[in-house]
Design an enzyme around this catalytic site. Sequence first.
Site, PDB file in Angstrom:
ATOM      1  N   ASP A  71      -7.244 -17.211   6.867  1.00  0.00           N
ATOM      2  CA  ASP A  71      -7.004 -15.899   7.014  1.00  0.00           C
ATOM      3  C   ASP A  71      -5.776 -15.805   7.558  1.00  0.00           C
ATOM      4  O   ASP A  71      -5.747 -15.897   8.883  1.00  0.00           O
ATOM      5  CB  ASP A  71      -8.325 -15.160   7.584  1.00  0.00           C
ATOM      6  CG  ASP A  71      -7.956 -13.631   8.047  1.00  0.00           C
ATOM      7  OD1 ASP A  71      -6.814 -13.190   7.522  1.00  0.00           O
ATOM      8  OD2 ASP A  71      -8.621 -13.002   8.431  1.00  0.00           O
ATOM      9  N   ASN A  98       3.616 -15.121   0.390  1.00  0.00           N
ATOM     10  CA  ASN A  98       3.479 -14.446  -0.781  1.00  0.00           C
ATOM     11  C   ASN A  98       2.253 -13.333  -0.575  1.00  0.00           C
ATOM     12  O   ASN A  98       2.157 -12.608  -1.181  1.00  0.00           O
ATOM     13  CB  ASN A  98       3.274 -15.517  -1.912  1.00  0.00           C
ATOM     14  CG  ASN A  98       2.651 -14.471  -3.192  1.00  0.00           C
ATOM     15  OD1 ASN A  98       3.224 -13.825  -3.992  1.00  0.00           O
ATOM     16  ND2 ASN A  98       1.213 -14.975  -3.475  1.00  0.00           N
ATOM     17  N   TYR A 164       2.469  -0.080   3.692  1.00  0.00           N
ATOM     18  CA  TYR A 164       3.191  -1.189   2.785  1.00  0.00           C
ATOM     19  C   TYR A 164       4.407  -1.201   3.022  1.00  0.00           C
ATOM     20  O   TYR A 164       5.252  -2.308   2.895  1.00  0.00           O
ATOM     21  CB  TYR A 164       2.453  -1.093   1.256  1.00  0.00           C
ATOM     22  CG  TYR A 164       2.941  -2.058   0.328  1.00  0.00           C
ATOM     23  CD1 TYR A 164       2.326  -3.363   0.185  1.00  0.00           C
ATOM     24  CD2 TYR A 164       3.895  -1.866  -0.616  1.00  0.00           C
ATOM     25  CE1 TYR A 164       2.771  -4.430  -0.559  1.00  0.00           C
ATOM     26  CE2 TYR A 164       4.263  -2.649  -1.523  1.00  0.00           C
ATOM     27  CZ  TYR A 164       3.772  -4.083  -1.572  1.00  0.00           C
ATOM     28  OH  TYR A 164       4.351  -4.930  -2.531  1.00  0.00           O
TER      29      TYR A 164
HETATM   30  C1  BGC Z   1       3.365  -3.238  -5.829  1.00  0.00           C
HETATM   31  C2  BGC Z   1       2.813  -2.893  -6.978  1.00  0.00           C
HETATM   32  C3  BGC Z   1       3.747  -1.924  -7.517  1.00  0.00           C
HETATM   33  C4  BGC Z   1       5.318  -2.265  -7.801  1.00  0.00           C
HETATM   34  C5  BGC Z   1       6.196  -1.166  -8.107  1.00  0.00           C
HETATM   35  C6  BGC Z   1       4.892  -3.673  -5.884  1.00  0.00           C
HETATM   36  O1  BGC Z   1       5.346  -3.963  -4.653  1.00  0.00           O
HETATM   37  O2  BGC Z   1       2.728  -4.413  -5.170  1.00  0.00           O
HETATM   38  O3  BGC Z   1       1.419  -2.089  -6.825  1.00  0.00           O
HETATM   39  O4  BGC Z   1       3.259  -1.582  -8.994  1.00  0.00           O
HETATM   40  O5  BGC Z   1       5.657  -2.411  -6.349  1.00  0.00           O
HETATM   41  O6  BGC Z   1       5.786   0.262  -7.407  1.00  0.00           O
END
Ligand code: BGC
Length: 266
Positions: A71, A98, A164
């Site tokens: 993890d 990654n 994210y």
């Molecule tokens: C994400 C995807 C997404 C793509 C474009 C990536 O970084 O992991 O889920 O489709 O970006 O938006």
Amino acid sequence: MLGIDLAGRRALITGSSSGLGRAMAEAFAEAGAQVAVHYRSPDDPADQAAAQAVAAAITQAGGKAQTFAADISQAAEVESLFKAVDSRFGGIDILVNNAGMDGVRALGWESQTGAWETVIRVDLLGAYYCASQALKRMNRQKRGVILNITSVHEFIPWEGYSAYTSAKAGLSMLTKTLAQETAETGIRVLAIAPGAIQTPINQSVWQDPKMLADLDRKIAMGRLGKPREIATVAAFLASDLASYMTGTTVVVDGGMLLYPAFRHGG
Ligand code: BGC
């Protein structure tokens, strides 16, 4: 012939039981590297079986691969992971950070603190823990490459995915700072920013015709990328062919960052 040669290199690719990680594991092995196929946990039998299948496919094709579980959001598990790679491979030459997750879609004022933190722990802290362990070893041998897989979302804001986008922008700056710290040592640190690549991470999008059409419109080439189209670039960057590259992000996005909506109007 100007081929990509990773013979004799020991590569750890986090999250390589599926998606981009799997494609990179296969491409690196094809270029001659010995690959540590990392997956999250033996408590997830499907993930473990997937990792074993990746390693088996590589071995059957004449390459070298073994599976490793950890993890990566836990520093102690990352330390053990690198010790396991040391004892089974005798060291590490290439790390690909990654492993990652998009997280649950939620606007900033609706998101759960715990869910937000999980994304940062995996996508940013996990990459940092791995990079730190790798650099301790690469510094001693004065050679090594770290590839951080960011995203076009290190540049493009994405509604509902603030954890994210923040993690990926952070990973980009981690890339540059570590590259600056290591530039004179023989170590290179780079990032790849994939666009929309067809993998399990965005399966709910490409399996839905309406959502797929919407996503395709956001890409200048008008189509999603294939994992192999990231893997070949990664293999090149990890090889000595890219010996003068460090501290930058290579965008591989079919022109998503060209803002194709601006072909009209404006
Ligand atoms: C994400 C995807 C997404 C793509 C474009 C990536 O970084 O992991 O889920 O489709 O970006 O938006």
